[in-house]
Design a protein around this motif. Structure first.
Motif, short mmCIF file in Angstrom:
data_model
loop_
_atom_site.label_atom_id
_atom_site.label_comp_id
_atom_site.label_asym_id
_atom_site.label_seq_id
_atom_site.Cartn_x
_atom_site.Cartn_y
_atom_site.Cartn_z
N GLY A 116 0.79 -1.16 -0.10
CA GLY A 116 0.01 -0.03 -0.05
C GLY A 116 0.93 1.19 0.06
O GLY A 116 0.63 2.19 -0.70
N THR A 117 1.86 1.28 0.72
CA THR A 117 2.79 2.51 1.13
C THR A 117 3.24 2.93 -0.38
O THR A 117 3.68 3.99 -0.62
N ILE A 118 3.88 1.85 -1.01
CA ILE A 118 4.72 1.65 -2.17
C ILE A 118 3.92 2.63 -3.29
O ILE A 118 4.23 3.24 -3.84
N GLY A 119 2.43 2.08 -3.46
CA GLY A 119 1.52 2.60 -4.36
C GLY A 119 1.18 4.17 -3.98
O GLY A 119 1.50 5.11 -4.79
N TRP A 120 1.21 4.38 -2.73
CA TRP A 120 0.68 5.65 -2.25
C TRP A 120 1.85 6.71 -2.23
O TRP A 120 1.94 7.69 -2.88
N LEU A 121 3.04 6.15 -1.78
CA LEU A 121 4.20 7.49 -1.68
C LEU A 121 5.22 7.06 -2.99
O LEU A 121 5.57 8.10 -3.46
N VAL A 122 5.49 5.92 -3.29
CA VAL A 122 6.41 5.84 -4.36
C VAL A 122 6.21 5.86 -5.67
O VAL A 122 6.41 6.86 -6.18
N ASP A 123 4.86 5.49 -5.97
CA ASP A 123 4.16 5.70 -6.96
C ASP A 123 3.75 7.44 -6.89
O ASP A 123 3.37 8.22 -8.40
N GLY A 124 3.29 7.79 -5.82
CA GLY A 124 2.88 9.27 -5.82
C GLY A 124 4.19 10.14 -6.36
O GLY A 124 3.86 11.15 -6.83
N ALA A 125 5.22 9.74 -5.61
CA ALA A 125 6.43 10.64 -5.85
C ALA A 125 6.76 10.48 -7.36
O ALA A 125 7.16 11.61 -8.17
N ALA A 126 6.78 9.43 -8.00
CA ALA A 126 7.18 9.15 -9.22
C ALA A 126 6.01 9.87 -10.25
O ALA A 126 6.51 10.64 -11.28
N ILE A 127 4.91 9.99 -9.80
CA ILE A 127 3.86 10.76 -10.70
C ILE A 127 4.26 12.12 -10.66
O ILE A 127 4.25 12.75 -11.67
N MET A 128 4.77 12.77 -9.59
CA MET A 128 5.22 14.10 -9.57
C MET A 128 6.24 14.50 -10.42
O MET A 128 6.26 15.35 -11.07
N ASN A 129 7.17 13.42 -10.52
CA ASN A 129 8.33 13.66 -11.38
C ASN A 129 7.87 13.38 -12.76
O ASN A 129 8.38 14.06 -13.67
N GLN A 130 6.87 12.64 -13.22
CA GLN A 130 6.62 12.11 -14.34
C GLN A 130 5.68 13.27 -15.10
O GLN A 130 5.65 13.20 -16.42
N ILE A 131 4.83 13.59 -14.63
CA ILE A 131 3.74 14.57 -15.30
C ILE A 131 4.66 15.72 -16.08
O ILE A 131 4.45 15.99 -17.22
N PRO A 132 5.69 16.19 -15.39
CA PRO A 132 6.27 17.31 -16.28
C PRO A 132 7.27 16.75 -17.32
O PRO A 132 7.51 17.37 -18.41
N LEU A 133 7.61 15.40 -17.22
CA LEU A 133 8.28 14.70 -18.27
C LEU A 133 7.37 14.52 -19.46
O LEU A 133 8.04 14.29 -20.58
N CYS A 134 5.89 14.48 -19.27
CA CYS A 134 5.26 14.39 -20.47
C CYS A 134 5.55 15.59 -21.52
O CYS A 134 5.08 15.48 -22.82
N ARG A 135 6.21 16.91 -20.98
CA ARG A 135 6.58 17.92 -21.77
C ARG A 135 7.93 18.04 -22.12
O ARG A 135 8.40 19.12 -22.67
N CYS A 136 8.68 16.85 -21.73
CA CYS A 136 10.32 16.89 -22.30
C CYS A 136 10.29 17.14 -23.51
O CYS A 136 9.38 16.75 -24.36
N SER A 137 11.33 17.95 -23.88
CA SER A 137 11.73 18.22 -25.32
C SER A 137 11.98 16.90 -26.37
O SER A 137 11.79 17.32 -27.42
N VAL A 170 -3.65 1.19 2.48
CA VAL A 170 -3.14 1.84 3.62
C VAL A 170 -4.44 2.32 4.32
O VAL A 170 -4.28 2.09 5.52
N MET A 171 -5.33 2.91 3.59
CA MET A 171 -6.57 3.31 4.29
C MET A 171 -7.21 2.39 4.99
O MET A 171 -7.71 2.52 6.22
N THR A 172 -7.41 1.09 4.35
CA THR A 172 -8.01 0.00 4.95
C THR A 172 -7.27 -0.50 6.35
O THR A 172 -8.20 -0.91 7.48
#
Lengths: 93, 327
Positions: free
Chosen positions: B135-156, B182-184
């Motif tokens: 649960g924590t990996i999905g919430w935090l690790v994937d969450g952190a990765a999404i923060m990184n990756q959304i701007p990469l969608c506009r990579c040159s 994690v909520m459960t």
């Protein structure tokens, strides 16, 4: 390590009536495995109903250095409808 | 889907200033760079390294989660986890393909991962000790990765940006299924809540380290920003992640293990305590608790699969020869 497994380009048609569109590539030994892998990797969420796979080596591409000469129709504005003057009274044409 | 600040790229270029200026002009005009376009060697090297590290992270990232598939507590959780791990494999493929457009072969990248030359996200060198970790990996690790990756969608670089768009579309289910796990637990028995808290305690710091060193210590950041490979600095992304995550933890009644964490009205964000960068570098350099196991597992999978790859190629060759003979 074994020989390099060939690269394929994958095209998906989202639904009938639309053209196949390039979605990515993958490695597979032959076209049967390429199609299976393309289904597994590129259509997990209803992305389409038809797949094409093409060996990447079979694609010939234009040279980006010649994009200017090839694709710049700047001097041929007479190819566009707005080049021609039609009086308003004639109406939509 | 997992990425982390670029580790150890060499962005130097030796082309003429006129060439570099013309390239920078295209970047500044927000033109996308496509595979056959002229590009500085430093740009190519930085991308090969970053996309490669990113792809390896996806593939190695399947291991800590795959470890729990057979022990998922219900069929619903098992189906979701299987789908998530399958997605990560797919994400690895999209990224390897994007890197291949820059002239590096899949074989070369695989070899670099297996012989330990290539880096991947340090987060996967930590063990998954309990179900709560999934649960924590999905919430935090994937969450952190999404923060990184959304701007990469506009990579040159066009192929990287396109791969990231696909990845981001598939990614939000990962974070949501993690938060739900994690909520459960957090709303369950005292023991279950303790399990969730223990997991948050272990994963919080490694998760915020995923954004890479502080801007002042991140030597490759400036060039990557100028080339619009990166759109935000490591510290900017880390701040966004912390600001988004703290209220999510509060909702669950869990405590983030940072006594210095507090709201800063002036900057409209949270201040956090010091990050243990010695630990970060130890783990990046392969001294994490699981580093040896991860590469060993990849190597075993690769070696055990050798006969399948060989057989598939031999079968393809046999069919091709038969077809030729029939024509």
């Amino acid at each position: 390590m074994s020989a390099e497994v060939p690269l394929w380009e994958v095209f998906i048609r989202p639904r009938n009536g639309l053209a196949h569109k390039h979605v990515g590539s993958l490695h597979a030994a032959d076209e049967v495995m390429a199609l299976n892998a393309a289904r597994d990797v590129y259509t997990r969420r209803g992305e389409g109903n038809s797949i094409w796979v093409v060996p990447s080596a079979s694609i010939s591409a234009s040279d980006p250095d010649q994009a200017g000469e090839n694709f710049e129709p700047g001097d041929k504005i007479y190819r566009h409808p707005t080049f021609y003057e039609i009086p308003d009274e004639v109406g939509h044409m | 889907m997992y990425s982390q600040g670029l580790i150890g790229a060499d962005g130097r270029s030796e082309e003429t200033q006129a060439f570099l200026d013309a390239f920078q002009k295209r970047i500044d005009a927000e033109e996308k760079i496509e595979p056959n376009d002229p590009m500085p060697e430093g740009y190519r090297r930085t991308l090969v390294r970053q996309i490669g590290q990113h792809a390896h992270s996806e593939i190695v990232g399947m291991l800590p989660e795959g470890n729990w598939i057979t022990r998922a507590p219900s069929l619903r959780r098992k189906a979701a986890l299987l789908a998530k791990v399958q997605d990560e494999g797919g994400h690895g493929l999209y990224l390897y393909s994007a890197a291949e457009t820059l002239g590096v072969s899949r074989k070369q990248m695989t070899e670099e991962l297996l012989d330990g030359r290539a880096k991947y996200s340090s987060i996967f060198n930590y063990p998954t000790l309990s179900w709560a970790d999934i649960g924590t990996i999905g919430w935090l690790v994937d969450g952190a990765a999404i923060m990184n990756q959304i701007p990469l969608c506009r990579c040159s670089y066009g192929p990287y940006a396109r791969a990231m768009i696909r990845v981001c579309k598939e990614e939000s289910f990962h974070q949501r299924q993690g938060y739900e796990i994690v909520m459960t637990l957090a709303q369950g028995t005292t023991d279950q809540k303790a399990m969730a808290q223990d997991s948050l305690n272990r994963w919080w710091w490694p998760s915020i380290m995923m954004f890479g060193p502080h801007d002042a210590d991140s030597q490759h950041s400036d060039q990557s920003m100028a080339w619009k490979i990166k759109r935000f600095t490591n510290d900017e992304l880390r701040q966004k992640f912390i600001d988004a995550t703290v209220p999510q933890a509060e909702y669950l009644g869990l405590t983030i293990p940072d006594p210095d964490l507090k709201w800063n009205e002036e900057k409209n964000g949270y201040d956090h305590g010091p990050i243990d960068w010695d630990e970060f570098w130890r783990v990046v350099k392969g001294h994490g608790p699981m580093a040896k196991d991860r590469v060993k597992a990849r190597k075993k999978a690769w070696d055990d699969g050798a006969w399948v790859r060989d057989a598939a190629l031999a079968h393809a060759e046999k069919r091709r020869a038969r077809k030729m003979a029939a024509e």
